[in-house]
Scaffold this active site. Sequence first.
Site, PDB file in Angstrom:
ATOM      1  N   ASP A  10      39.188 116.735 -74.488  1.00 18.70           N
ATOM      2  CA  ASP A  10      39.681 116.797 -73.177  1.00 18.70           C
ATOM      3  C   ASP A  10      39.872 115.104 -72.979  1.00 18.70           C
ATOM      4  O   ASP A  10      39.370 114.303 -73.860  1.00 18.70           O
ATOM      5  CB  ASP A  10      38.833 117.139 -72.076  1.00 18.70           C
ATOM      6  N   LEU A  11      40.883 114.633 -71.860  1.00 19.46           N
ATOM      7  CA  LEU A  11      41.178 113.139 -71.762  1.00 19.46           C
ATOM      8  C   LEU A  11      40.265 112.412 -70.686  1.00 19.46           C
ATOM      9  O   LEU A  11      39.128 111.804 -70.914  1.00 19.46           O
ATOM     10  CB  LEU A  11      42.510 113.094 -71.688  1.00 19.46           C
ATOM     11  N   ASP A  12      40.768 112.798 -69.370  1.00 21.44           N
ATOM     12  CA  ASP A  12      39.947 112.174 -68.352  1.00 21.44           C
ATOM     13  C   ASP A  12      38.506 112.578 -68.325  1.00 21.44           C
ATOM     14  O   ASP A  12      38.205 113.884 -68.170  1.00 21.44           O
ATOM     15  CB  ASP A  12      40.692 112.720 -66.993  1.00 21.44           C
ATOM     16  N   ASP A 181      34.086 117.768 -70.692  1.00 24.52           N
ATOM     17  CA  ASP A 181      32.861 117.297 -69.786  1.00 24.52           C
ATOM     18  C   ASP A 181      32.771 118.308 -68.602  1.00 24.52           C
ATOM     19  O   ASP A 181      31.655 118.130 -67.748  1.00 24.52           O
ATOM     20  CB  ASP A 181      32.971 115.809 -69.057  1.00 24.52           C
TER      21      ASP A 181
END
Length: 234
Positions: A10-12, A181
């Site tokens: 995942d990024l953000d 997250d």
Amino acid sequence: MKRIKVIAFDLDDTLWDSKPVLIRAEQYLDEWLTTRVPDLQYTVADMRDLRPLVLHDNPELAHYITELRRRVIEIAMQLSGLGHKESKALSQEAIKVFLAARNEINLPQETMGIIRALFGEFTLGSLTNGNANIHSLGLSPYFSFAYAAEDVGASKPASDLFHAALRHTNCRPPEMVYVGDDPLLDIDPANAVGLRTVMLQNPRHTEPGETEPDEIITRITELPDIIERFQTGD
């Protein structure tokens, strides 16, 4: 044979803290709009009230957040008295301004260190609901794939992003690790597809998922040890 072939992120809020990035990007957009559209009666914060209205008429935009934001800006301009053609053109300029600021991200040194350490031994990629651009972030030399909800027309927790990564890498679900997250948007759907899952703890997510991650970490620097544990079966 190694058990893990692919690591997807995942990024953000997994590779960086998204909140200050988005706050800064919206501030920059507000400043641009104030200068470029002085008659605009909405701030970027005010425009959030228009999102449900736009989504009601265009529910498919829930999976296309860039176009959703552009359309909300366009509607705000029209409600402020601008014509349709002018509003569309200005909103297209505005979204470019926002995206440029949104992708001004200094990746933490420790994050880049981990990515470089894993690169070469594993195929790396990203799966995100957001609109961060790995090319702007300098991640494209390391990531062999980067899928966003906008690319597949479905946002997590739908499984489409995970299946896209599996098709691209031609690997079986247990050979891929997904690092995220959010218990509901990252861990639950990745588990459902059969991926190995690592959750980076995020205090902003207070609602537990229906399933448990294979491993929980508090810092991204813990990831290589987790991957090694997966490999050895410990």
